[in-house]
Design an enzyme around this catalytic site. Structure first.
Site, mmCIF file in Angstrom:
data_model
loop_
_atom_site.group_PDB
_atom_site.id
_atom_site.type_symbol
_atom_site.label_atom_id
_atom_site.label_comp_id
_atom_site.label_asym_id
_atom_site.label_seq_id
_atom_site.Cartn_x
_atom_site.Cartn_y
_atom_site.Cartn_z
ATOM 1 N N SER A 1 -6.512 -14.778 -1.834
ATOM 2 C CA SER A 1 -7.793 -14.752 -1.751
ATOM 3 C C SER A 1 -8.122 -14.596 -3.159
ATOM 4 O O SER A 1 -7.252 -15.255 -4.221
ATOM 5 C CB SER A 1 -8.495 -12.653 -2.099
ATOM 6 O OG SER A 1 -9.826 -12.548 -2.447
ATOM 7 N N TYR B 1 -6.323 -3.710 -1.616
ATOM 8 C CA TYR B 1 -6.452 -5.254 -1.170
ATOM 9 C C TYR B 1 -6.394 -6.013 -2.077
ATOM 10 O O TYR B 1 -5.342 -7.410 -1.748
ATOM 11 C CB TYR B 1 -8.463 -5.172 -0.676
ATOM 12 C CG TYR B 1 -8.582 -6.804 -0.275
ATOM 13 C CD1 TYR B 1 -8.116 -6.899 0.756
ATOM 14 C CD2 TYR B 1 -8.641 -7.757 -0.701
ATOM 15 C CE1 TYR B 1 -8.368 -8.664 1.246
ATOM 16 C CE2 TYR B 1 -9.399 -8.990 -0.352
ATOM 17 C CZ TYR B 1 -8.632 -9.307 1.045
ATOM 18 O OH TYR B 1 -9.306 -10.328 1.700
HETATM 19 N N1 LIG Z 1 -14.570 -12.946 3.737
HETATM 20 C C1 LIG Z 1 -14.076 -13.032 2.758
HETATM 21 O O1 LIG Z 1 -14.434 -12.966 1.495
HETATM 22 C C2 LIG Z 1 -12.173 -13.746 2.557
HETATM 23 C C3 LIG Z 1 -12.326 -13.696 1.266
HETATM 24 C C4 LIG Z 1 -10.682 -13.908 0.751
HETATM 25 C C5 LIG Z 1 -9.906 -13.991 1.813
HETATM 26 N N2 LIG Z 1 -10.268 -13.309 3.235
HETATM 27 C C6 LIG Z 1 -9.361 -13.179 3.923
HETATM 28 O O2 LIG Z 1 -9.235 -14.352 4.880
HETATM 29 C C7 LIG Z 1 -8.743 -13.631 6.680
HETATM 30 C C8 LIG Z 1 -9.858 -13.884 7.490
HETATM 31 O O3 LIG Z 1 -10.916 -12.812 7.092
HETATM 32 P P1 LIG Z 1 -12.355 -12.770 7.857
HETATM 33 O O4 LIG Z 1 -13.463 -13.046 5.986
HETATM 34 O O5 LIG Z 1 -12.734 -14.146 8.755
HETATM 35 O O6 LIG Z 1 -12.411 -11.643 7.950
HETATM 36 P P2 LIG Z 1 -12.779 -10.927 9.321
HETATM 37 O O7 LIG Z 1 -14.079 -12.334 10.381
HETATM 38 O O8 LIG Z 1 -13.129 -9.244 9.662
HETATM 39 O O9 LIG Z 1 -11.598 -11.458 10.276
HETATM 40 C C9 LIG Z 1 -10.353 -11.006 10.553
HETATM 41 C C10 LIG Z 1 -9.065 -11.144 11.239
HETATM 42 O O10 LIG Z 1 -7.914 -10.876 11.098
HETATM 43 C C11 LIG Z 1 -8.096 -10.329 12.666
HETATM 44 N N3 LIG Z 1 -6.715 -9.316 12.530
HETATM 45 C C12 LIG Z 1 -7.376 -7.752 11.176
HETATM 46 N N4 LIG Z 1 -6.378 -7.398 11.790
HETATM 47 C C13 LIG Z 1 -5.700 -7.396 12.728
HETATM 48 C C14 LIG Z 1 -3.775 -6.996 13.044
HETATM 49 N N5 LIG Z 1 -3.046 -5.885 12.754
HETATM 50 N N6 LIG Z 1 -3.759 -8.095 14.303
HETATM 51 C C15 LIG Z 1 -3.760 -9.668 14.669
HETATM 52 N N7 LIG Z 1 -5.491 -9.508 14.171
HETATM 53 C C16 LIG Z 1 -5.874 -9.042 12.751
HETATM 54 C C17 LIG Z 1 -9.347 -10.149 12.802
HETATM 55 O O11 LIG Z 1 -8.460 -10.270 14.400
HETATM 56 P P3 LIG Z 1 -8.497 -8.628 16.015
HETATM 57 O O12 LIG Z 1 -9.759 -7.676 15.096
HETATM 58 O O13 LIG Z 1 -9.770 -8.988 16.739
HETATM 59 O O14 LIG Z 1 -7.286 -8.217 15.606
HETATM 60 C C18 LIG Z 1 -10.267 -10.886 13.231
HETATM 61 O O15 LIG Z 1 -9.480 -12.482 13.380
HETATM 62 C C19 LIG Z 1 -7.887 -12.666 6.036
HETATM 63 O O16 LIG Z 1 -7.162 -12.285 5.697
HETATM 64 C C20 LIG Z 1 -8.519 -11.938 4.708
HETATM 65 O O17 LIG Z 1 -8.698 -10.892 3.468
HETATM 66 C C21 LIG Z 1 -11.536 -13.346 3.337
#
Ligand SMILES: NC(=O)c1ccc[n+]([C@@H]2O[C@H](COP(=O)([O-])OP(=O)(O)OC[C@H]3O[C@@H](n4cnc5c(N)ncnc54)[C@H](OP(=O)(O)O)[C@@H]3O)[C@@H](O)[C@H]2O)c1
Length: 254
Positions: free
Chosen positions: A139, A152
């Site tokens: 991130s 985080y």
């Molecule tokens: N959006 C941002 O601003 C941003 C910025 C920097 C980095 N990121 C990173 O990008 C990644 C994806 O996040 P997102 O923004 O797309 O959020 P999101 O829509 O909440 O997606 C998170 C995903 O992770 C899965 N997940 C969470 N805990 C899990 C577990 N214990 N086992 C298996 N799957 C799990 C969820 O699936 P289930 O709930 O179905 O398990 C979901 O598919 C994360 O690592 C996040 O830290 C996001």
């Protein structure tokens, strides 16, 4: 990594960046396996997107990671790319330990132990493939702290250093390590983030990521333009200003 012809497992792709990236990579000629906990979403993704395989996995549970890895490799022995996408983000108030400690432990288990366990489960197989890639997901907050989310930020800084370190160790193998460094993107990662003006639209983000994978196949980090403000504050010498601007601008920067 090459943009086409891979078999790619993305645990953490039932929603958000993972799902959008899964669909974009399928459209570019890859076989994609989507993982996550929510079986109703996995079933819907499989029904709506023929060709995508799905596997139930809880990356916070060591036994679930092992079982899912066995299932994926049995069904897709040609697998050559692992994307450790699953992650959670929570706001914490460190004045009040009773309000954040359990949540902080979940963040570390999911965001740091999860990728470590996943990589451990797949790295032997990946070394047997002629051209393999581990994509980690850090991130912009690995490089400049959002005040509201200490655990985080720390988990993502750890992912950055893990990526740097295992890239060095695996340099003598067929496995490349690529770190995806997203800025704030409109997903459900935090409440309200899907409609935040501060966050980058998801489709724009994924289109830029796929463009970078295509144009820079040897890159060790995937950085869209929007993340460079956070990523390079220290190198530019304006880190204090970056931290101040980040925490003034973000709705969670309380
Ligand atoms: N959006 C941002 O601003 C941003 C910025 C920097 C980095 N990121 C990173 O990008 C990644 C994806 O996040 P997102 O923004 O797309 O959020 P999101 O829509 O909440 O997606 C998170 C995903 O992770 C899965 N997940 C969470 N805990 C899990 C577990 N214990 N086992 C298996 N799957 C799990 C969820 O699936 P289930 O709930 O179905 O398990 C979901 O598919 C994360 O690592 C996040 O830290 C996001």
């Amino acid at each position: 990594m090459n943009i086409s012809g891979n078999t790619i497992f993305i645990p953490g792709a039932t929603s958000g960046i993972g799902l959008a990236l899964a669909l974009a990579l399928q459209a570019r000629g890859n076989t994609v396996i989507v993982g996550g906990r929510r079986t109703e979403l996995l079933d819907r993704i499989a029904a709506e997107h023929p060709g995508i395989d799905t596997v139930q996995i809880d990356t916070a549970d060591a036994a679930s990671v092992t079982a899912a890895a066995e299932r994926v490799l049995a069904r897709h022995p040609q697998l050559n790319v692992l994307v450790t996408m699953a992650g959670i983000m929570r706001v914490e108030d460190w004045h009040k330990p009773e309000t954040f400690l359990a949540s902080a432990e979940e963040i570390v288990t999911t965001n740091l132990l999860g990728p470590i366990r996943l990589i451990a489960a797949f790295v032997a197989h990946l070394q047997s493939r002629p051209d393999a890639t581990i994509v980690t997901v850090s991130s912009g907050l690995a490089f400049a702290p959002l005040k509201a989310t200490p655990s985080y930020n720390a988990s993502k800084a750890a992912i950055h250093m893990l990526s740097e370190s295992i890239r060095l160790q695996l340099a003598d193998t067929s496995v490349r390590v690529v770190e995806l460094v997203p800025p704030s993107v409109r997903t459900a990662l935090l409440p309200g983030q899907e409609s935040s003006d501060f966050a980058m639209p998801l489709d724009e983000f994924v289109a830029e990521v796929v463009g970078l994978l295509d144009s820079e196949p040897d890159a060790t980090e995937i950085q869209v333009e929007r993340v460079k403000f956070l990523r390079y504050g220290e190198a530019r010498g304006d880190y204090d200003q970056v931290v101040a601007t980040l925490n003034a601008a973000d709705p969670h920067g309380r």
